[in-house]
Design a protein around this motif. Structure first.
Motif, PDB file in Angstrom:
ATOM      1  N   GLU A  77       0.809  -1.222   0.000  1.00 16.61           N
ATOM      2  CA  GLU A  77       0.000   0.000   0.000  1.00 16.61           C
ATOM      3  C   GLU A  77       0.842   1.273   0.000  1.00 16.61           C
ATOM      4  N   ALA A  95      -2.972  -0.464  -4.745  1.00 14.29           N
ATOM      5  CA  ALA A  95      -3.434   0.377  -3.631  1.00 14.29           C
ATOM      6  C   ALA A  95      -2.450   1.517  -3.397  1.00 14.29           C
ATOM      7  N   TYR A  99      -3.200   5.486  -3.343  1.00 14.35           N
ATOM      8  CA  TYR A  99      -2.914   6.411  -2.238  1.00 14.35           C
ATOM      9  C   TYR A  99      -1.975   7.529  -2.690  1.00 14.35           C
ATOM     10  N   SER A 155     -11.943   7.054   1.373  1.00 16.23           N
ATOM     11  CA  SER A 155     -10.761   6.399   0.773  1.00 16.23           C
ATOM     12  C   SER A 155      -9.729   7.452   0.377  1.00 16.23           C
ATOM     13  N   ASN A 160      -9.072   2.069   4.395  1.00 15.82           N
ATOM     14  CA  ASN A 160      -9.173   0.913   3.504  1.00 15.82           C
ATOM     15  C   ASN A 160     -10.195  -0.144   3.950  1.00 15.82           C
ATOM     16  N   HIS A 215      -9.997   0.495  -3.248  1.00 12.12           N
ATOM     17  CA  HIS A 215      -9.138  -0.260  -2.324  1.00 12.12           C
ATOM     18  C   HIS A 215      -9.695  -0.319  -0.910  1.00 12.12           C
TER      19      HIS A 215
END
Ligand code: TNX
Length: 505
Positions: A77, A95, A99, A155, A160, A215
């Motif tokens: 992530e 993911a 982010y 998100s 998550n 995600h």
């Protein structure tokens, strides 16, 4: 000296160095990379700035944004983001890319010269793997589009997990094929007699898919054995007669709400009066069917069985029930999650995850109950009510929310440390979840006023390293204030708390 709030980012990244000036962003800026994240970036930039970037697959030129995946750049992530003469975002997985895009969008600012990305060199990855928000769709029902908007806005703060509280005394919100009367008879109203609703299986699947594209893992909850009055509206044979308690009676008087009546829809907010029939085998047929159907439509690992506030149930009956219910979840192939009271039972299924909702300084038996999940090979999600509960009022005059746990201004939402609440090993803590109970809120606008900006505080607590130099209230309040143009562009109705210096652009 490290500049405080040099970059307007929430949650603050693990490492971030501000560069000089901005990389201009214009309609000539192109986006490289074939991940779904590229299209999400193009759409989000357009919502924010009105500028539509175009996709490209040739060599990158100065001013372009390039996305790619490389598992070696960061932990799961995680991502690196370098914005200089061009922008390069590398996710350790999809993911991570997602982010990194959320970070990039926070760096997109407008000034006299037009739109640009603040130059920066960032390396980031989450502190905890479980970063949750909960939406109570039982006390008030929120339709599929509202839930999707809630997924988008949370998100973007790098949450998550989305925990959906799908059943309570006031209504049953998910279609179950083998027990059709649940939604036919027990879903049409909400608290205060407001309109209800429910998700068809197709609705629920579309929420799950939408969440996955951002995600987020959906954690469905069926609250048992208490909080089950609505089940009795559909199937009276499954529940006990309501058991009144002192709080229920005094709350009903104070709020002018009716007391629960067996078999009739319940329109108040009182808790602790209902239970399924724990000593009837038919109850377990019901529980097995519901859990099986829910597991079938839930790709995520978790299934939450509630377990809170069974005030009319003896300890022996409660223990018997939760031991069987957690085992049924395991049989269905899922990891059981339960509110911390369930930890009182010796024989809960091994690996059951506890959700602690006591205070940041634990009272009574709460800490012991929470620790028992860990002794049984499970782990914990922390939702201390006096810090993370998004339905608590900001101050005593705030029109929405409740106050039984605390008044929670933004500063107190930010002022707690997940590893300091319980006496368990740090690695037994999966993360943090911020719950939004909906007794006092009936629209998504009202939900957002309670959630923003406080969810941003929880996002930083659960994502950012504990000792990051900018993990301080003085820095956070400025950084969160800098999100207001982004939140406005996304149509998020945040509460303009006076503690925060909100920026105009
Ligand atoms: C306690 S937190 C509850 C909920 C209420 C909430 C209101 C928990 C596990 N149970 O049933 O909605 O307080 O703040």
């Amino acid at each position: 000296m490290v500049l405080t709030h040099s970059l307007p980012l929430v949650p603050v990244p693990a490492s971030a160095v501000a560069g000089d000036g901005r990389m201009p962003l214009t309609s000539a800026t192109r986006v490289h990379g074939d991940s779904p994240a590229a299209a999400q970036l193009i759409d989000a930039v357009e919502r924010r700035s009105g500028i539509r970037l175009s996709p490209a697959d040739d060599a990158t030129k100065p001013g372009d944004i390039a996305l790619r995946i490389d598992a070696s750049v960061a932990e799961k992530e995680g991502y690196t983001l370098r914005i200089g003469d061009e922008a390069e975002l590398v996710g350790s997985d999809e993911a991570g890319l997602f982010y990194g895009i959320q970070t990039l969008l926070q760096l997109l600012r407008e000034d006299e010269a037009g739109w640009g990305l603040l130059r920066a060199d960032i390396a980031d990855a989450p502190r905890f793997g479980y970063r949750g928000v909960m939406l109570d769709v039982a006390r008030h029902f929120f339709g599929v589009d509202d839930v999707k908007k809630f997924i988008d806005s949370t998100s973007a703060l790098k949450f998550n997990h989305l925990h959906l509280h799908l059943s309570d005394d006031q209504g049953w919100r998910i279609q179950i094929g083998s027990w059709p009367l649940l939604t036919e008879r027990a879903s049409s109203t909400s608290a205060n007699g407001d309109p209800g609703g429910f998700y068809t299986k197709a609705d629920y699947r579309s929420i799950v898919e939408y969440a996955a594209s951002r995600h987020m893992i959906v954690v469905p909850e069926i609250d048992l054995p208490g909080h089950t009055h609505a089940i009795g509206v559909a199937y009276p044979e499954l529940v006990e007669a309501p058991v009144m308690n002192d709080n229920l009676i005094s709350d009903s008087e104070r709020l002018g709400q009716p007391l629960p009546v067996a078999g009739e829809r319940y329109l108040g907010w009182g808790v602790g009066h209902s239970s399924v029939r724990i000593r009837e085998e038919g109850t377990y047929d019901f529980v097995r069917d519901v859990i099986r159907e829910l597991a079938e439509m839930t790709p995520g690992p978790y299934l939450h069985i509630g377990g809170d506030e069974s005030h009319g149930t003896t300890q022996e009956d409660f223990d018997h029930f939760v031991e069987r219910a957690t085992a049924i979840v395991v049989e269905a192939g899922k990891v059981p999650v339960a509110w911390h009271e369930v930890g009182a039972a010796d024989g809960i299924a091994e690996g059951t995850v506890g959700q602690y909702w006591g205070m940041t300084t634990p009272q009574g038996t709460h800490a012991e109950e929470a620790a028992h999940f860990v002794e049984r090979g499970g782990a914990l999600i922390l939702s201390p009510a006096d810090a993370t509960y998004l339905d608590m009022k900001y101050d005593k005059d705030y029109p929405l929310g409740q106050d039984w746990a605390a008044l929670i201004d933004v500063r107190s939402a930010y002022a707690w440390e997940p590893t300091a609440v319980l006496d368990v090993p740090d690695d037994a803590i999966l993360g943090v979840e911020a719950p939004l109970w909906s007794e006092t809120v009936g629209t998504l606008t009202e939900v957002e006023q309670l959630v923003f900006p406080r969810a941003a505080a929880q996002a930083e607590i659960v994502w950012s390293p504990k000792d990051a130099p900018e993990r301080t209230w003085d820095s956070f309040r400025v950084r969160v204030g800098s999100l207001s143009p982004l939140w406005k562009a996304e149509g998020i109705s945040y509460h303009p708390a006076a503690e925060i210096p909100w920026s105009r652009r």
